[in-house]
Design an enzyme around this catalytic site. Structure first.
Site, PDB file in Angstrom:
ATOM      1  N   ASP A  99       6.464 -11.854  -1.008  1.00  0.00           N
ATOM      2  CA  ASP A  99       5.271 -10.722  -0.248  1.00  0.00           C
ATOM      3  C   ASP A  99       4.477 -11.474   0.629  1.00  0.00           C
ATOM      4  O   ASP A  99       3.934 -12.448   0.671  1.00  0.00           O
ATOM      5  CB  ASP A  99       4.204 -10.405  -1.518  1.00  0.00           C
ATOM      6  CG  ASP A  99       3.988  -8.793  -1.524  1.00  0.00           C
ATOM      7  OD1 ASP A  99       3.526  -8.372  -0.390  1.00  0.00           O
ATOM      8  OD2 ASP A  99       4.154  -8.230  -2.522  1.00  0.00           O
ATOM      9  N   ASP A 201       3.073  -6.468   3.589  1.00  0.00           N
ATOM     10  CA  ASP A 201       2.181  -5.590   2.818  1.00  0.00           C
ATOM     11  C   ASP A 201       1.523  -4.662   4.154  1.00  0.00           C
ATOM     12  O   ASP A 201       1.316  -5.268   4.954  1.00  0.00           O
ATOM     13  CB  ASP A 201       0.867  -6.365   2.226  1.00  0.00           C
ATOM     14  CG  ASP A 201      -0.053  -5.628   1.403  1.00  0.00           C
ATOM     15  OD1 ASP A 201       0.391  -4.930   0.425  1.00  0.00           O
ATOM     16  OD2 ASP A 201      -1.290  -5.625   1.693  1.00  0.00           O
ATOM     17  N   GLU A 264       6.129  -2.270   3.949  1.00  0.00           N
ATOM     18  CA  GLU A 264       5.363  -1.486   2.991  1.00  0.00           C
ATOM     19  C   GLU A 264       4.786  -0.430   3.880  1.00  0.00           C
ATOM     20  O   GLU A 264       3.970  -0.669   4.905  1.00  0.00           O
ATOM     21  CB  GLU A 264       4.342  -2.061   2.336  1.00  0.00           C
ATOM     22  CG  GLU A 264       3.796  -0.883   1.333  1.00  0.00           C
ATOM     23  CD  GLU A 264       2.227  -1.423   0.883  1.00  0.00           C
ATOM     24  OE1 GLU A 264       2.055  -0.912  -0.354  1.00  0.00           O
ATOM     25  OE2 GLU A 264       1.880  -2.391   1.254  1.00  0.00           O
ATOM     26  N   HIS A 325       3.843  -1.749  -7.972  1.00  0.00           N
ATOM     27  CA  HIS A 325       2.664  -2.437  -8.814  1.00  0.00           C
ATOM     28  C   HIS A 325       1.379  -1.509  -8.339  1.00  0.00           C
ATOM     29  O   HIS A 325       0.486  -1.684  -8.704  1.00  0.00           O
ATOM     30  CB  HIS A 325       2.420  -3.665  -8.183  1.00  0.00           C
ATOM     31  CG  HIS A 325       2.246  -3.867  -6.776  1.00  0.00           C
ATOM     32  ND1 HIS A 325       3.320  -3.792  -5.850  1.00  0.00           N
ATOM     33  CD2 HIS A 325       1.056  -4.262  -5.907  1.00  0.00           C
ATOM     34  CE1 HIS A 325       2.902  -4.032  -4.694  1.00  0.00           C
ATOM     35  NE2 HIS A 325       1.358  -4.113  -4.698  1.00  0.00           N
ATOM     36  N   ASP A 326       1.619  -0.652  -7.184  1.00  0.00           N
ATOM     37  CA  ASP A 326       0.550   0.370  -7.060  1.00  0.00           C
ATOM     38  C   ASP A 326       0.622   1.684  -7.337  1.00  0.00           C
ATOM     39  O   ASP A 326      -0.220   2.730  -7.230  1.00  0.00           O
ATOM     40  CB  ASP A 326       0.412   0.481  -5.287  1.00  0.00           C
ATOM     41  CG  ASP A 326      -0.315  -0.842  -4.888  1.00  0.00           C
ATOM     42  OD1 ASP A 326      -0.869  -1.657  -5.622  1.00  0.00           O
ATOM     43  OD2 ASP A 326       0.234  -1.110  -3.604  1.00  0.00           O
TER      44      ASP A 326
END
Length: 530
Positions: A99, A201, A264, A325-326
Protein backbone atom coordinates in the site's frame (compact mmCIF):
# COMPACT_ATOMS: atom_id res chain seq x y z
CA UNK A 1 0.64 -6.39 -21.87
CA UNK A 2 0.38 -10.07 -22.91
CA UNK A 3 -2.15 -12.46 -21.41
CA UNK A 4 0.64 -14.17 -19.48
CA UNK A 5 1.36 -11.06 -17.38
CA UNK A 6 0.99 -12.18 -13.76
CA UNK A 7 -1.37 -9.43 -12.66
CA UNK A 8 -3.76 -10.27 -15.50
CA UNK A 9 -4.00 -14.00 -14.80
CA UNK A 10 -3.44 -13.83 -11.05
CA UNK A 11 -5.54 -13.41 -7.94
CA UNK A 12 -4.71 -10.66 -5.43
CA UNK A 13 -5.31 -11.35 -1.73
CA UNK A 14 -5.54 -8.30 0.55
CA UNK A 15 -4.07 -8.57 4.04
CA UNK A 16 -4.90 -6.06 6.75
CA UNK A 17 -1.68 -6.67 8.71
CA UNK A 18 -2.99 -5.71 12.16
CA UNK A 19 -5.51 -8.54 11.91
CA UNK A 20 -3.89 -11.38 9.98
CA UNK A 21 -1.48 -13.09 12.38
CA UNK A 22 0.26 -11.91 15.55
CA UNK A 23 3.64 -13.55 16.15
CA UNK A 24 4.72 -11.88 19.41
CA UNK A 25 1.61 -11.85 21.63
CA UNK A 26 0.93 -8.09 21.62
CA UNK A 27 -2.50 -8.61 20.05
CA UNK A 28 -1.55 -6.92 16.76
CA UNK A 29 -0.66 -8.78 13.57
CA UNK A 30 2.81 -8.31 12.13
CA UNK A 31 5.16 -9.18 9.26
CA UNK A 32 6.47 -12.35 10.86
CA UNK A 33 2.88 -13.43 11.33
CA UNK A 34 2.21 -12.98 7.62
CA UNK A 35 5.37 -14.94 6.85
CA UNK A 36 4.15 -17.80 9.04
CA UNK A 37 0.98 -18.03 6.94
CA UNK A 38 2.54 -17.97 3.47
CA UNK A 39 2.02 -21.71 3.05
CA UNK A 40 -1.70 -21.22 3.63
CA UNK A 41 -1.83 -18.51 0.97
CA UNK A 42 0.06 -20.70 -1.49
CA UNK A 43 -2.29 -23.61 -0.70
CA UNK A 44 -5.32 -21.40 -1.26
CA UNK A 45 -3.99 -20.42 -4.67
CA UNK A 46 -3.34 -16.69 -4.28
CA UNK A 47 -0.87 -15.22 -6.74
CA UNK A 48 -0.13 -11.95 -4.96
CA UNK A 49 -0.60 -10.49 -1.51
CA UNK A 50 -1.40 -6.83 -1.00
CA UNK A 51 -0.45 -5.57 2.46
CA UNK A 52 -2.13 -2.48 3.92
CA UNK A 53 0.29 0.15 5.32
CA UNK A 54 3.18 -1.01 7.51
CA UNK A 55 5.19 2.24 7.56
CA UNK A 56 6.18 4.06 10.77
CA UNK A 57 3.08 5.87 11.99
CA UNK A 58 1.48 7.38 15.09
CA UNK A 59 -1.53 5.21 14.07
CA UNK A 60 -4.09 8.02 14.18
CA UNK A 61 -5.63 6.24 11.17
CA UNK A 62 -3.90 2.88 11.67
CA UNK A 63 -1.02 3.40 9.28
CA UNK A 64 -2.66 5.67 6.73
CA UNK A 65 -0.89 8.52 8.52
CA UNK A 66 2.69 7.87 7.41
CA UNK A 67 5.64 9.33 9.33
CA UNK A 68 8.37 7.71 7.18
CA UNK A 69 7.86 6.27 3.70
CA UNK A 70 11.05 4.21 3.81
CA UNK A 71 10.70 2.25 7.03
CA UNK A 72 8.65 -0.30 8.96
CA UNK A 73 6.69 0.53 12.09
CA UNK A 74 8.04 -1.44 15.09
CA UNK A 75 4.51 -2.73 15.69
CA UNK A 76 4.90 -4.75 12.50
CA UNK A 77 8.61 -5.57 12.70
CA UNK A 78 11.76 -4.38 10.97
CA UNK A 79 13.11 -3.89 7.47
CA UNK A 80 14.95 -7.18 7.95
CA UNK A 81 11.61 -8.86 8.69
CA UNK A 82 10.19 -7.32 5.53
CA UNK A 83 13.12 -8.49 3.42
CA UNK A 84 12.69 -12.01 4.77
CA UNK A 85 8.96 -11.90 4.07
CA UNK A 86 9.41 -10.85 0.45
CA UNK A 87 12.15 -13.44 -0.05
CA UNK A 88 9.99 -16.26 1.31
CA UNK A 89 6.91 -15.05 -0.57
CA UNK A 90 8.82 -15.04 -3.85
CA UNK A 91 10.17 -18.52 -3.07
CA UNK A 92 6.55 -19.72 -3.01
CA UNK A 93 5.65 -17.96 -6.24
CA UNK A 94 3.76 -15.20 -4.43
CA UNK A 95 4.08 -11.57 -5.53
CA UNK A 96 3.98 -8.79 -2.91
CA UNK A 97 2.13 -5.50 -3.38
CA UNK A 98 2.54 -2.64 -0.91
CA UNK A 99 0.00 0.00 0.00
CA UNK A 100 1.32 3.47 -0.88
CA UNK A 101 -0.24 6.54 0.75
CA UNK A 102 0.87 9.59 -1.26
CA UNK A 103 -2.01 12.02 -0.72
CA UNK A 104 -1.13 12.88 2.87
CA UNK A 105 1.41 12.21 5.58
CA UNK A 106 1.21 12.14 9.34
CA UNK A 107 1.45 15.49 11.06
CA UNK A 108 4.46 13.91 12.80
CA UNK A 109 6.32 13.39 9.51
CA UNK A 110 9.56 15.45 9.50
CA UNK A 111 8.40 17.12 6.28
CA UNK A 112 5.32 18.53 7.94
CA UNK A 113 7.19 19.45 11.09
CA UNK A 114 9.44 21.58 8.91
CA UNK A 115 6.56 22.91 6.85
CA UNK A 116 4.66 24.20 9.87
CA UNK A 117 7.75 25.65 11.57
CA UNK A 118 7.52 28.93 9.63
CA UNK A 119 6.05 30.46 6.50
CA UNK A 120 9.53 30.79 5.01
CA UNK A 121 10.66 27.20 5.57
CA UNK A 122 11.76 25.52 2.31
CA UNK A 123 9.15 22.79 2.87
CA UNK A 124 6.29 25.21 3.49
CA UNK A 125 4.98 24.61 -0.03
CA UNK A 126 5.20 20.83 0.37
CA UNK A 127 1.76 21.03 2.02
CA UNK A 128 -1.36 23.06 1.31
CA UNK A 129 -1.46 26.25 3.37
CA UNK A 130 -4.02 29.03 2.90
CA UNK A 131 -4.96 32.26 4.60
CA UNK A 132 -8.24 32.53 6.47
CA UNK A 133 -11.12 34.49 5.01
CA UNK A 134 -11.49 38.05 6.29
CA UNK A 135 -13.79 36.83 9.06
CA UNK A 136 -11.23 34.22 10.16
CA UNK A 137 -13.16 31.26 8.78
CA UNK A 138 -11.61 28.45 6.65
CA UNK A 139 -10.56 29.24 3.07
CA UNK A 140 -13.49 27.34 1.53
CA UNK A 141 -16.28 24.86 2.32
CA UNK A 142 -14.35 21.64 1.74
CA UNK A 143 -15.31 18.86 4.15
CA UNK A 144 -13.04 16.18 5.60
CA UNK A 145 -13.91 12.63 4.59
CA UNK A 146 -14.09 11.89 8.32
CA UNK A 147 -16.43 14.81 9.07
CA UNK A 148 -15.96 18.48 9.90
CA UNK A 149 -14.01 21.11 8.02
CA UNK A 150 -11.03 19.91 6.00
CA UNK A 151 -9.07 22.97 7.18
CA UNK A 152 -7.13 23.12 10.46
CA UNK A 153 -5.92 26.41 11.92
CA UNK A 154 -2.22 26.58 12.83
CA UNK A 155 -1.77 29.24 15.50
CA UNK A 156 2.01 29.49 15.18
CA UNK A 157 2.02 30.51 11.52
CA UNK A 158 -1.52 31.95 11.36
CA UNK A 159 -2.69 29.92 8.37
CA UNK A 160 -4.93 26.94 7.71
CA UNK A 161 -3.61 23.65 6.35
CA UNK A 162 -5.74 21.25 4.33
CA UNK A 163 -6.49 17.65 5.36
CA UNK A 164 -8.88 15.54 3.29
CA UNK A 165 -9.05 13.07 6.17
CA UNK A 166 -8.01 13.52 9.83
CA UNK A 167 -6.35 16.73 10.99
CA UNK A 168 -3.40 14.46 11.82
CA UNK A 169 -3.16 13.69 8.07
CA UNK A 170 -2.16 16.92 6.27
CA UNK A 171 -2.35 16.72 2.47
CA UNK A 172 0.82 17.00 0.43
CA UNK A 173 0.99 19.57 -2.36
CA UNK A 174 1.39 17.43 -5.47
CA UNK A 175 1.75 20.56 -7.61
CA UNK A 176 5.21 20.89 -6.04
CA UNK A 177 7.91 19.17 -8.14
CA UNK A 178 10.07 18.46 -5.08
CA UNK A 179 7.21 16.55 -3.46
CA UNK A 180 6.84 14.43 -6.55
CA UNK A 181 10.55 13.62 -6.70
CA UNK A 182 10.63 12.66 -3.03
CA UNK A 183 7.62 10.37 -3.38
CA UNK A 184 8.95 8.71 -6.53
CA UNK A 185 12.21 8.05 -4.70
CA UNK A 186 10.17 6.35 -1.98
CA UNK A 187 8.60 4.11 -4.63
CA UNK A 188 12.05 3.19 -5.92
CA UNK A 189 13.21 2.38 -2.37
CA UNK A 190 10.65 -0.44 -2.18
CA UNK A 191 10.94 -1.48 -5.82
CA UNK A 192 14.67 -1.97 -5.28
CA UNK A 193 13.81 -4.30 -2.38
CA UNK A 194 11.77 -6.46 -4.73
CA UNK A 195 8.22 -5.18 -4.24
CA UNK A 196 6.04 -6.23 -7.19
CA UNK A 197 3.75 -3.22 -7.23
CA UNK A 198 1.67 -0.74 -5.29
CA UNK A 199 -1.93 -0.12 -4.44
CA UNK A 200 -2.09 3.68 -4.31
CA UNK A 201 -4.41 5.10 -1.65
CA UNK A 202 -7.03 7.70 -2.72
CA UNK A 203 -5.17 8.34 -5.96
CA UNK A 204 -7.96 10.59 -7.30
CA UNK A 205 -7.40 13.07 -4.44
CA UNK A 206 -3.80 13.97 -5.28
CA UNK A 207 -4.47 17.24 -7.13
CA UNK A 208 -6.88 19.92 -5.90
CA UNK A 209 -8.39 22.86 -7.70
CA UNK A 210 -5.74 25.54 -8.16
CA UNK A 211 -8.23 28.29 -7.23
CA UNK A 212 -9.65 26.44 -4.18
CA UNK A 213 -13.22 27.14 -5.19
CA UNK A 214 -16.14 26.08 -2.98
CA UNK A 215 -17.68 22.71 -3.72
CA UNK A 216 -21.34 22.96 -4.80
CA UNK A 217 -24.08 21.75 -2.41
CA UNK A 218 -25.39 18.23 -2.91
CA UNK A 219 -29.19 18.48 -3.37
CA UNK A 220 -29.56 14.76 -2.55
CA UNK A 221 -27.81 15.00 0.83
CA UNK A 222 -29.64 13.50 3.80
CA UNK A 223 -28.85 13.92 7.49
CA UNK A 224 -28.31 10.15 7.83
CA UNK A 225 -25.36 10.29 5.43
CA UNK A 226 -21.73 11.01 6.18
CA UNK A 227 -21.02 14.75 6.27
CA UNK A 228 -18.63 14.49 3.29
CA UNK A 229 -21.75 14.00 1.13
CA UNK A 230 -23.07 17.46 2.04
CA UNK A 231 -21.17 18.87 -0.96
CA UNK A 232 -20.24 17.42 -4.36
CA UNK A 233 -16.45 17.09 -4.54
CA UNK A 234 -16.06 18.98 -7.80
CA UNK A 235 -12.95 20.90 -6.78
CA UNK A 236 -11.36 18.95 -3.93
CA UNK A 237 -10.63 15.76 -5.93
CA UNK A 238 -10.42 14.20 -9.43
CA UNK A 239 -8.85 17.22 -11.09
CA UNK A 240 -7.63 16.90 -14.72
CA UNK A 241 -3.99 17.40 -13.71
CA UNK A 242 -4.02 14.26 -11.55
CA UNK A 243 -3.57 12.11 -14.66
CA UNK A 244 -0.13 13.61 -15.20
CA UNK A 245 0.86 12.45 -11.72
CA UNK A 246 -0.52 8.94 -12.26
CA UNK A 247 1.40 8.74 -15.54
CA UNK A 248 4.60 9.75 -13.76
CA UNK A 249 4.06 7.04 -11.13
CA UNK A 250 3.51 4.53 -13.90
CA UNK A 251 6.77 5.73 -15.45
CA UNK A 252 8.65 4.94 -12.23
CA UNK A 253 7.27 1.39 -12.24
CA UNK A 254 8.17 0.99 -15.91
CA UNK A 255 11.82 1.33 -14.86
CA UNK A 256 11.38 -2.16 -13.39
CA UNK A 257 10.13 -5.42 -14.91
CA UNK A 258 6.48 -6.52 -14.62
CA UNK A 259 5.40 -4.29 -11.73
CA UNK A 260 1.76 -3.31 -11.23
CA UNK A 261 0.18 0.04 -10.35
CA UNK A 262 -3.28 -0.22 -8.76
CA UNK A 263 -5.26 2.92 -7.96
CA UNK A 264 -7.92 3.26 -5.26
CA UNK A 265 -10.68 5.24 -6.96
CA UNK A 266 -14.25 5.69 -5.75
CA UNK A 267 -15.71 7.34 -8.84
CA UNK A 268 -18.47 6.62 -11.38
CA UNK A 269 -17.41 4.29 -14.18
CA UNK A 270 -17.02 6.96 -16.85
CA UNK A 271 -14.51 8.81 -14.63
CA UNK A 272 -12.91 5.68 -13.20
CA UNK A 273 -11.77 4.39 -16.58
CA UNK A 274 -9.94 7.64 -17.37
CA UNK A 275 -7.34 6.53 -14.82
CA UNK A 276 -6.05 3.93 -17.28
CA UNK A 277 -4.49 6.99 -18.86
CA UNK A 278 -4.05 8.09 -22.44
CA UNK A 279 -2.79 5.09 -24.44
CA UNK A 280 -2.92 3.04 -21.19
CA UNK A 281 -0.12 5.10 -19.63
CA UNK A 282 -1.87 5.43 -16.25
CA UNK A 283 -2.73 2.84 -13.63
CA UNK A 284 -2.68 -0.77 -14.79
CA UNK A 285 -5.72 -1.46 -12.62
CA UNK A 286 -7.91 1.44 -11.46
CA UNK A 287 -9.80 -0.38 -8.71
CA UNK A 288 -13.38 -1.16 -9.70
CA UNK A 289 -15.56 -1.08 -6.56
CA UNK A 290 -18.91 -1.27 -8.39
CA UNK A 291 -19.80 -4.69 -6.92
CA UNK A 292 -19.53 -3.15 -3.47
CA UNK A 293 -21.72 -0.21 -4.35
CA UNK A 294 -24.40 -1.93 -6.49
CA UNK A 295 -27.49 -3.63 -5.07
CA UNK A 296 -27.28 -7.43 -5.00
CA UNK A 297 -29.69 -7.82 -7.88
CA UNK A 298 -29.15 -9.97 -10.97
CA UNK A 299 -30.40 -7.47 -13.51
CA UNK A 300 -28.54 -4.53 -11.99
CA UNK A 301 -25.27 -6.48 -11.76
CA UNK A 302 -25.65 -7.70 -15.35
CA UNK A 303 -26.16 -4.09 -16.49
CA UNK A 304 -23.16 -2.99 -14.44
CA UNK A 305 -20.89 -5.62 -16.02
CA UNK A 306 -21.97 -4.60 -19.50
CA UNK A 307 -21.50 -0.92 -18.74
CA UNK A 308 -18.02 -1.53 -17.33
CA UNK A 309 -16.92 -3.73 -20.24
CA UNK A 310 -18.18 -1.09 -22.70
CA UNK A 311 -16.44 1.75 -20.85
CA UNK A 312 -12.99 0.10 -20.73
CA UNK A 313 -10.46 1.69 -23.09
CA UNK A 314 -9.13 -0.56 -25.82
CA UNK A 315 -6.61 -2.90 -24.20
CA UNK A 316 -7.62 -1.90 -20.66
CA UNK A 317 -7.74 -4.86 -18.30
CA UNK A 318 -10.76 -5.13 -15.96
CA UNK A 319 -10.70 -5.91 -12.26
CA UNK A 320 -13.27 -6.72 -9.58
CA UNK A 321 -13.49 -6.30 -5.81
CA UNK A 322 -16.12 -7.61 -3.37
CA UNK A 323 -14.77 -6.02 -0.20
CA UNK A 324 -11.84 -4.38 1.54
CA UNK A 325 -10.75 -2.80 4.82
CA UNK A 326 -13.09 0.17 4.35
CA UNK A 327 -16.33 -1.60 3.38
CA UNK A 328 -18.67 -4.04 5.18
CA UNK A 329 -17.79 -7.65 4.42
CA UNK A 330 -19.65 -9.39 1.63
CA UNK A 331 -20.99 -11.95 4.13
CA UNK A 332 -22.37 -9.12 6.24
CA UNK A 333 -24.04 -7.50 3.23
CA UNK A 334 -25.75 -10.49 1.63
CA UNK A 335 -25.61 -13.39 4.10
CA UNK A 336 -23.66 -16.67 4.16
CA UNK A 337 -25.47 -18.49 1.31
CA UNK A 338 -25.20 -15.65 -1.18
CA UNK A 339 -21.59 -15.11 -0.09
CA UNK A 340 -20.85 -18.45 -1.76
CA UNK A 341 -22.53 -17.24 -4.95
CA UNK A 342 -20.51 -14.01 -4.70
CA UNK A 343 -17.29 -16.04 -4.55
CA UNK A 344 -18.18 -17.68 -7.87
CA UNK A 345 -19.02 -14.31 -9.38
CA UNK A 346 -15.74 -12.74 -8.30
CA UNK A 347 -13.61 -15.61 -9.54
CA UNK A 348 -15.31 -16.14 -12.91
CA UNK A 349 -15.72 -12.58 -14.22
CA UNK A 350 -13.25 -11.31 -16.80
CA UNK A 351 -10.43 -9.44 -15.12
CA UNK A 352 -8.23 -9.53 -12.05
CA UNK A 353 -10.07 -10.44 -8.82
CA UNK A 354 -9.03 -9.08 -5.43
CA UNK A 355 -10.01 -11.15 -2.41
CA UNK A 356 -10.18 -9.77 1.12
CA UNK A 357 -8.73 -11.84 3.96
CA UNK A 358 -11.37 -13.74 5.92
CA UNK A 359 -13.99 -13.73 3.18
CA UNK A 360 -12.81 -17.20 2.21
CA UNK A 361 -13.76 -18.51 5.66
CA UNK A 362 -17.09 -16.71 5.67
CA UNK A 363 -16.52 -14.00 8.26
CA UNK A 364 -19.74 -11.99 8.35
CA UNK A 365 -20.85 -9.04 10.41
CA UNK A 366 -18.95 -8.71 13.68
CA UNK A 367 -20.59 -6.46 16.23
CA UNK A 368 -18.12 -4.11 17.91
CA UNK A 369 -19.19 -2.85 21.36
CA UNK A 370 -18.86 0.95 21.65
CA UNK A 371 -16.15 0.61 24.28
CA UNK A 372 -14.06 -1.54 21.88
CA UNK A 373 -14.35 0.79 18.85
CA UNK A 374 -11.02 1.84 17.36
CA UNK A 375 -11.85 3.55 14.06
CA UNK A 376 -11.48 7.36 14.15
CA UNK A 377 -14.32 7.76 11.63
CA UNK A 378 -16.72 6.10 14.07
CA UNK A 379 -15.55 8.40 16.84
CA UNK A 380 -15.85 11.54 14.68
CA UNK A 381 -19.35 10.75 13.35
CA UNK A 382 -20.93 8.41 15.91
CA UNK A 383 -24.31 6.82 15.36
CA UNK A 384 -24.19 6.75 11.53
CA UNK A 385 -22.73 3.25 11.25
CA UNK A 386 -19.62 4.49 9.45
CA UNK A 387 -17.11 2.63 11.62
CA UNK A 388 -14.79 0.27 9.72
CA UNK A 389 -13.84 -1.93 12.67
CA UNK A 390 -16.26 -4.78 11.75
CA UNK A 391 -14.38 -5.52 8.53
CA UNK A 392 -10.98 -5.35 10.22
CA UNK A 393 -11.44 -8.00 12.92
CA UNK A 394 -8.81 -10.75 13.33
CA UNK A 395 -8.52 -13.79 11.09
CA UNK A 396 -9.64 -17.14 12.54
CA UNK A 397 -6.97 -19.79 12.12
CA UNK A 398 -8.13 -22.54 14.46
CA UNK A 399 -10.47 -23.28 17.34
CA UNK A 400 -8.06 -22.37 20.12
CA UNK A 401 -8.29 -19.29 22.29
CA UNK A 402 -8.41 -16.11 20.16
CA UNK A 403 -8.73 -18.27 17.06
CA UNK A 404 -4.99 -18.84 16.81
CA UNK A 405 -4.55 -15.17 15.89
CA UNK A 406 -2.68 -14.17 19.04
CA UNK A 407 -1.60 -15.44 22.42
CA UNK A 408 -2.48 -12.04 23.89
CA UNK A 409 -5.53 -9.79 23.82
CA UNK A 410 -6.53 -9.00 20.20
CA UNK A 411 -6.69 -5.33 19.27
CA UNK A 412 -10.28 -5.86 18.04
CA UNK A 413 -12.77 -8.53 19.15
CA UNK A 414 -13.03 -11.71 17.11
CA UNK A 415 -16.25 -12.93 15.53
CA UNK A 416 -17.93 -14.80 18.43
CA UNK A 417 -18.54 -17.72 16.02
CA UNK A 418 -14.83 -18.20 15.30
CA UNK A 419 -14.69 -21.68 16.86
CA UNK A 420 -16.99 -22.98 14.10
CA UNK A 421 -15.58 -20.79 11.33
CA UNK A 422 -11.81 -21.10 11.15
CA UNK A 423 -9.32 -22.01 8.44
CA UNK A 424 -8.11 -25.25 10.01
CA UNK A 425 -11.58 -26.75 10.34
CA UNK A 426 -12.92 -25.46 7.03
CA UNK A 427 -9.84 -26.68 5.18
CA UNK A 428 -10.81 -30.27 6.02
CA UNK A 429 -14.52 -29.78 5.21
CA UNK A 430 -15.28 -30.61 1.57
CA UNK A 431 -18.49 -28.58 1.73
CA UNK A 432 -17.04 -25.42 3.28
CA UNK A 433 -16.82 -21.99 1.72
CA UNK A 434 -13.02 -22.24 2.01
CA UNK A 435 -13.04 -25.43 -0.08
CA UNK A 436 -15.30 -23.67 -2.58
CA UNK A 437 -12.87 -20.75 -2.90
CA UNK A 438 -9.97 -23.12 -3.43
CA UNK A 439 -11.83 -25.16 -6.08
CA UNK A 440 -12.85 -21.97 -7.90
CA UNK A 441 -9.25 -20.77 -7.89
CA UNK A 442 -8.08 -24.16 -9.20
CA UNK A 443 -10.64 -24.01 -12.02
CA UNK A 444 -9.58 -20.48 -12.87
CA UNK A 445 -5.97 -21.58 -13.10
CA UNK A 446 -6.77 -24.70 -15.16
CA UNK A 447 -9.10 -23.02 -17.66
CA UNK A 448 -7.89 -20.02 -19.68
CA UNK A 449 -11.53 -19.25 -20.46
CA UNK A 450 -11.95 -18.18 -16.82
CA UNK A 451 -8.67 -16.32 -16.40
CA UNK A 452 -8.20 -14.51 -19.71
CA UNK A 453 -11.19 -15.51 -21.86
CA UNK A 454 -13.82 -13.28 -23.42
CA UNK A 455 -17.05 -12.38 -21.63
CA UNK A 456 -20.54 -12.60 -23.13
CA UNK A 457 -23.77 -12.03 -21.26
CA UNK A 458 -26.54 -14.61 -21.48
CA UNK A 459 -29.96 -12.98 -21.50
CA UNK A 460 -32.03 -14.02 -18.48
CA UNK A 461 -34.96 -12.93 -16.37
CA UNK A 462 -35.65 -12.88 -12.65
CA UNK A 463 -32.87 -13.61 -10.19
CA UNK A 464 -30.46 -15.40 -12.54
CA UNK A 465 -27.24 -13.76 -13.68
CA UNK A 466 -25.62 -15.78 -16.46
CA UNK A 467 -22.67 -15.30 -18.80
CA UNK A 468 -20.26 -17.25 -20.96
CA UNK A 469 -16.48 -17.20 -20.72
CA UNK A 470 -14.76 -18.25 -23.95
CA UNK A 471 -11.20 -18.99 -24.97
CA UNK A 472 -10.37 -20.81 -28.18
CA UNK A 473 -12.84 -23.69 -28.48
CA UNK A 474 -13.64 -23.71 -24.77
CA UNK A 475 -17.01 -22.31 -23.67
CA UNK A 476 -17.98 -22.14 -20.01
CA UNK A 477 -21.39 -21.02 -18.80
CA UNK A 478 -21.61 -19.39 -15.38
CA UNK A 479 -25.15 -19.21 -13.95
CA UNK A 480 -25.80 -17.57 -10.59
CA UNK A 481 -29.10 -17.57 -8.71
CA UNK A 482 -29.04 -14.36 -6.69
CA UNK A 483 -32.46 -15.19 -5.26
CA UNK A 484 -33.83 -17.49 -2.59
CA UNK A 485 -36.16 -19.57 -4.80
CA UNK A 486 -35.30 -22.22 -7.45
CA UNK A 487 -34.90 -20.88 -10.99
CA UNK A 488 -34.79 -22.61 -14.40
CA UNK A 489 -32.30 -21.50 -17.03
CA UNK A 490 -32.49 -22.67 -20.67
CA UNK A 491 -29.06 -23.30 -22.12
CA UNK A 492 -28.00 -21.36 -25.23
CA UNK A 493 -29.78 -22.66 -28.33
CA UNK A 494 -28.75 -26.18 -29.18
CA UNK A 495 -26.20 -26.38 -26.39
CA UNK A 496 -25.69 -29.07 -23.80
CA UNK A 497 -22.89 -29.61 -21.39
CA UNK A 498 -21.53 -30.97 -18.15
CA UNK A 499 -21.72 -29.44 -14.71
CA UNK A 500 -18.21 -28.64 -13.49
CA UNK A 501 -18.90 -27.02 -10.10
CA UNK A 502 -21.76 -25.87 -7.90
CA UNK A 503 -21.55 -23.51 -4.96
CA UNK A 504 -23.61 -26.08 -3.04
CA UNK A 505 -21.57 -29.10 -1.95
CA UNK A 506 -24.08 -31.88 -2.64
CA UNK A 507 -24.17 -31.47 -6.41
CA UNK A 508 -21.57 -33.42 -8.34
CA UNK A 509 -20.52 -33.37 -11.96
CA UNK A 510 -23.47 -34.33 -14.14
CA UNK A 511 -24.63 -33.99 -17.75
CA UNK A 512 -26.83 -30.97 -18.50
CA UNK A 513 -29.45 -31.00 -21.25
CA UNK A 514 -31.48 -28.18 -22.77
CA UNK A 515 -32.06 -26.47 -19.43
CA UNK A 516 -30.80 -26.51 -15.89
CA UNK A 517 -32.55 -25.91 -12.57
CA UNK A 518 -30.65 -23.77 -10.09
CA UNK A 519 -31.64 -24.22 -6.50
CA UNK A 520 -32.08 -21.28 -4.17
CA UNK A 521 -28.77 -19.43 -3.55
CA UNK A 522 -26.86 -21.61 -6.01
CA UNK A 523 -24.24 -20.83 -8.60
CA UNK A 524 -22.94 -23.29 -11.18
CA UNK A 525 -20.31 -23.55 -13.90
CA UNK A 526 -21.15 -25.66 -16.97
CA UNK A 527 -18.71 -26.72 -19.68
CA UNK A 528 -20.71 -26.36 -22.90
CA UNK A 529 -20.43 -28.78 -25.79
CA UNK A 530 -18.93 -31.65 -23.79
Amino acid sequence: MPETTWWKRGIVYQIYPRSFQDSNGDGIGDLNGIRQRLDYLAWLGADAIWISPIYPSPMADFGYDVADYCGIDPIFGTLEDFDRLIEEAHARGLKLILDFVPNHTSDQHPWFQESRSSRTNPKRDWYIWRDAKLDGSPPNNWISNFGGSAWEWDEATAQYYYHAFLKEQPDLNWRNAEVRRAMYDALRFWLDRGVDGFRVDVIWHLIKDAEFRDNPPNPAFQASQAEINRFIQVYSADQPEVHEVVGEMRGVLEEYRERVLIGEIYLPLERLVTYYGKDLSGAHLPFNFQLIQTAWNAQKIAALINEYEAALPEGGWPNWVLGNHDQPRIGARIGPQQARVAAMLLLTLRGTPTMYYGDEIGIGKVEIPPEAAQDPWERNEPGLGLGRDPERTPMHWDGSAQGGFTSGKPWLPLDPHFRSRHAEGLRNDTGSILTLYRRLIELRRQHPALSVGAYAQVKTEGDILAYERQHGSERLLVALNLGHEPQTLPLPAGASGRLMLSTLPDRNEEPIGAQVVLRADEGIIIALGV
